[in-house]
Design an enzyme around this catalytic site. Sequence first.
Site, PDB file in Angstrom:
ATOM      1  N   HIS A 118       2.227  -4.141   8.358  1.00 20.68           N
ATOM      2  CA  HIS A 118       2.068  -2.996   7.472  1.00 20.68           C
ATOM      3  C   HIS A 118       0.858  -2.163   7.872  1.00 20.68           C
ATOM      4  O   HIS A 118       0.020  -2.590   8.662  1.00 20.68           O
ATOM      5  CB  HIS A 118       1.898  -3.450   6.018  1.00 20.68           C
ATOM      6  CG  HIS A 118       0.638  -4.225   5.774  1.00 20.68           C
ATOM      7  ND1 HIS A 118       0.450  -5.511   6.232  1.00 20.68           N
ATOM      8  CD2 HIS A 118      -0.512  -3.883   5.127  1.00 20.68           C
ATOM      9  CE1 HIS A 118      -0.756  -5.936   5.881  1.00 20.68           C
ATOM     10  NE2 HIS A 118      -1.368  -4.967   5.217  1.00 20.68           N
ATOM     11  N   ASP A 120      -2.146  -0.303   5.628  1.00 20.73           N
ATOM     12  CA  ASP A 120      -2.648  -0.484   4.264  1.00 20.73           C
ATOM     13  C   ASP A 120      -2.308   0.688   3.348  1.00 20.73           C
ATOM     14  O   ASP A 120      -2.591   1.850   3.662  1.00 20.73           O
ATOM     15  CB  ASP A 120      -4.165  -0.696   4.274  1.00 20.73           C
ATOM     16  CG  ASP A 120      -4.543  -2.081   4.784  1.00 20.73           C
ATOM     17  OD1 ASP A 120      -3.753  -3.020   4.601  1.00 20.73           O
ATOM     18  OD2 ASP A 120      -5.634  -2.202   5.382  1.00 20.73           O
ATOM     19  N   HIS A 267      -1.035  -4.090  11.085  1.00 22.80           N
ATOM     20  CA  HIS A 267      -1.574  -5.433  11.232  1.00 22.80           C
ATOM     21  C   HIS A 267      -0.760  -6.426  10.418  1.00 22.80           C
ATOM     22  O   HIS A 267      -0.005  -6.061   9.518  1.00 22.80           O
ATOM     23  CB  HIS A 267      -3.049  -5.478  10.825  1.00 22.80           C
ATOM     24  CG  HIS A 267      -3.306  -5.095   9.403  1.00 22.80           C
ATOM     25  ND1 HIS A 267      -3.263  -3.789   8.954  1.00 22.80           N
ATOM     26  CD2 HIS A 267      -3.607  -5.835   8.299  1.00 22.80           C
ATOM     27  CE1 HIS A 267      -3.540  -3.741   7.663  1.00 22.80           C
ATOM     28  NE2 HIS A 267      -3.738  -4.983   7.229  1.00 22.80           N
ATOM     29  N   ARG A 282     -12.903  -6.598   1.441  1.00 25.16           N
ATOM     30  CA  ARG A 282     -12.452  -5.455   2.230  1.00 25.16           C
ATOM     31  C   ARG A 282     -12.902  -4.162   1.575  1.00 25.16           C
ATOM     32  O   ARG A 282     -12.729  -3.979   0.368  1.00 25.16           O
ATOM     33  CB  ARG A 282     -10.930  -5.448   2.364  1.00 25.16           C
ATOM     34  CG  ARG A 282     -10.441  -4.475   3.456  1.00 25.16           C
ATOM     35  CD  ARG A 282      -8.943  -4.459   3.545  1.00 25.16           C
ATOM     36  NE  ARG A 282      -8.355  -3.456   2.660  1.00 25.16           N
ATOM     37  CZ  ARG A 282      -7.076  -3.381   2.353  1.00 25.16           C
ATOM     38  NH1 ARG A 282      -6.234  -4.278   2.824  1.00 25.16           N
ATOM     39  NH2 ARG A 282      -6.627  -2.416   1.561  1.00 25.16           N
TER      40      ARG A 282
END
Length: 291
Positions: A118, A120, A267, A282
């Site tokens: 995907h 993000d 990723h 994150r």
Amino acid sequence: MSLSALSGPRIRSITEAGLPYETITVEKLTPLIGAEIGGADLARLSNRQMDEIHRALAENLVIFFRDQHLTQEQHLEFGRQFGELHLHPAAPHEPGHPELMIIKADENSVRANGEGWHSDVSCDEEPPMGSILYIKECPPHGGDTLFASMYAAYDALSDRMKAYLEGLTAIHSGEHVYRGMFAKEGVADKPSYPKAVHPVVRTHPMTGKKALYVNRGFTTRILGIPVDESEGILRYLYEHMENPLFQCRFRWQPNSVAFWDNRCAQHRAMWDYWPQRRYGNRVTVKGERPV
């Protein structure tokens, strides 16, 4: 930080391509994607180092840093050097810091964040520019993250397929991804989740390169063509873009940082370490509407 404040480093990152780096080291993982950066303490960067990190990200799509020791505030501040920070529409965050996502999997988890390929939060109208993941704890084995170049995936298409995809748009939806995803972490579902329409092929605003911009995680269908045709084309594109020739693989160590450009890379986090624990934060940087 305004876009004008970032324009200098962004311009230099293109015009200096191919020249030696002066304040950091850049060791490529593959010719197409990924590089490990040395000589940089992300808590204490000079202006020139920051410029060269901008350039390294543009040239390598995802960059990695080892042996970093960041406070939450330092992690957030590093992200702000690249733009305004993004608020995730569903994920849990650290108390008092809504911009600081919690990334965690352990013996109580039934799944891990980012298991499938995907980009993000591509379901947002203005999807994130980049994501900066700081892993503080990781399993002794497993838990690698794979990254794939969507420049390379696009470039490898036939001219006929490129012509077919030109001008097509696709729906990206967060509903099927996020509803119930974080219930075990105590996060209640929202009435609705983002949904957006983006070009199947987008042009990177900094490099001017074209990249495929559909992904298994969020893309639900291509508009303007029959449903069965959409399913067939998406299935082909997903299999094509997951070719190992377009990929690099990062093996995490405690206190490592990965910074990837969501506009040109996808990723996938490997969920192969249960019941071991993986924990970090994150920070995500806002982006622009894809064109």
